[in-house]
Design a protein around this motif. Structure first.
Motif, mmCIF file in Angstrom:
data_model
loop_
_atom_site.group_PDB
_atom_site.id
_atom_site.type_symbol
_atom_site.label_atom_id
_atom_site.label_comp_id
_atom_site.label_asym_id
_atom_site.label_seq_id
_atom_site.Cartn_x
_atom_site.Cartn_y
_atom_site.Cartn_z
ATOM 1 N N THR A 11 -10.290 -5.354 -0.601
ATOM 2 C CA THR A 11 -11.263 -5.687 -1.637
ATOM 3 C C THR A 11 -11.080 -4.856 -2.910
ATOM 4 O O THR A 11 -11.286 -5.368 -4.008
ATOM 5 C CB THR A 11 -12.700 -5.525 -1.112
ATOM 6 N N ASP A 12 -10.711 -3.593 -2.770
ATOM 7 C CA ASP A 12 -10.512 -2.755 -3.954
ATOM 8 C C ASP A 12 -9.309 -3.235 -4.766
ATOM 9 O O ASP A 12 -9.326 -3.212 -5.995
ATOM 10 C CB ASP A 12 -10.367 -1.282 -3.578
ATOM 11 N N ALA A 16 -9.379 -4.707 -8.669
ATOM 12 C CA ALA A 16 -8.513 -4.132 -9.701
ATOM 13 C C ALA A 16 -7.635 -5.203 -10.345
ATOM 14 O O ALA A 16 -7.436 -5.200 -11.568
ATOM 15 C CB ALA A 16 -7.650 -3.024 -9.098
ATOM 16 N N LEU A 17 -7.122 -6.127 -9.545
ATOM 17 C CA LEU A 17 -6.281 -7.198 -10.088
ATOM 18 C C LEU A 17 -7.089 -8.163 -10.952
ATOM 19 O O LEU A 17 -6.616 -8.614 -11.998
ATOM 20 C CB LEU A 17 -5.587 -7.954 -8.956
ATOM 21 N N ILE A 41 -0.158 -7.621 1.101
ATOM 22 C CA ILE A 41 -0.581 -7.577 2.501
ATOM 23 C C ILE A 41 -1.020 -6.160 2.849
ATOM 24 O O ILE A 41 -0.569 -5.190 2.241
ATOM 25 C CB ILE A 41 0.543 -8.039 3.447
ATOM 26 N N SER A 42 -1.876 -6.049 3.849
ATOM 27 C CA SER A 42 -2.373 -4.726 4.246
ATOM 28 C C SER A 42 -1.345 -3.959 5.057
ATOM 29 O O SER A 42 -1.357 -2.735 5.088
ATOM 30 C CB SER A 42 -3.662 -4.865 5.056
ATOM 31 N N GLN A 69 -4.782 1.227 -7.674
ATOM 32 C CA GLN A 69 -4.078 1.310 -8.953
ATOM 33 C C GLN A 69 -2.558 1.339 -8.768
ATOM 34 O O GLN A 69 -1.821 0.836 -9.608
ATOM 35 C CB GLN A 69 -4.554 2.529 -9.754
ATOM 36 N N ASP A 70 -2.085 1.918 -7.654
ATOM 37 C CA ASP A 70 -0.656 1.891 -7.351
ATOM 38 C C ASP A 70 -0.188 0.459 -7.128
ATOM 39 O O ASP A 70 0.883 0.053 -7.587
ATOM 40 C CB ASP A 70 -0.338 2.714 -6.092
#
Length: 80
Positions: A11-12, A16-17, A41-42, A69-70
Motif C-alpha cells: 500500500t505504501d 507513492a506511485l 511484487i512483494s 521511495q526506493d
C-alpha cells in the motif's frame, strides 16, 4: 504517466506511485498485468513451488527489502 501493477500488500508503494502521477493497478490475477508498463511484487511468495513462470514482458521489480521511495526510483529508472 505509466500504468504500474502493484501487489495488494504494498500500500505504501501504491500511494507513492499515485503521488507521482502513475496509474496504479492491483495485481490479483494473471490478467491484471495486461497493459502494465511495470509490475511491483512483494517477493514474499516468489517461486514457492520451484517454478518461475512469467506472464508479462513488462519490467518486474521485487520490492522485498526496499522502502517505497526506493521502489519509485527504480520504476522511474526502468521507464526512462
Amino acid at each position: 504517466m505509466a500504468r504500474i501493477g502493484v501487489e495488494g500488500t504494498l500500500t505504501d508503494v501504491k500511494a507513492a506511485l499515485m503521488e507521482m502521477g502513475h496509474e496504479v493497478v492491483d495485481l490479483r490475477t494473471e490478467e491484471d498485468v495486461n497493459g502494465c508498463d511495470c509490475c511491483i511484487i512483494s517477493g514474499q511468495d516468489k517461486d514457492v513451488m520451484g517454478m518461475a513462470d512469467t506472464s508479462t514482458d513488462a519490467s518486474v521489480i521485487n520490492a522485498h527489502g526496499f522502502e517505497a521511495q526506493d521502489i519509485v526510483q527504480m520504476v522511474n529508472e526502468k521507464l526512462s
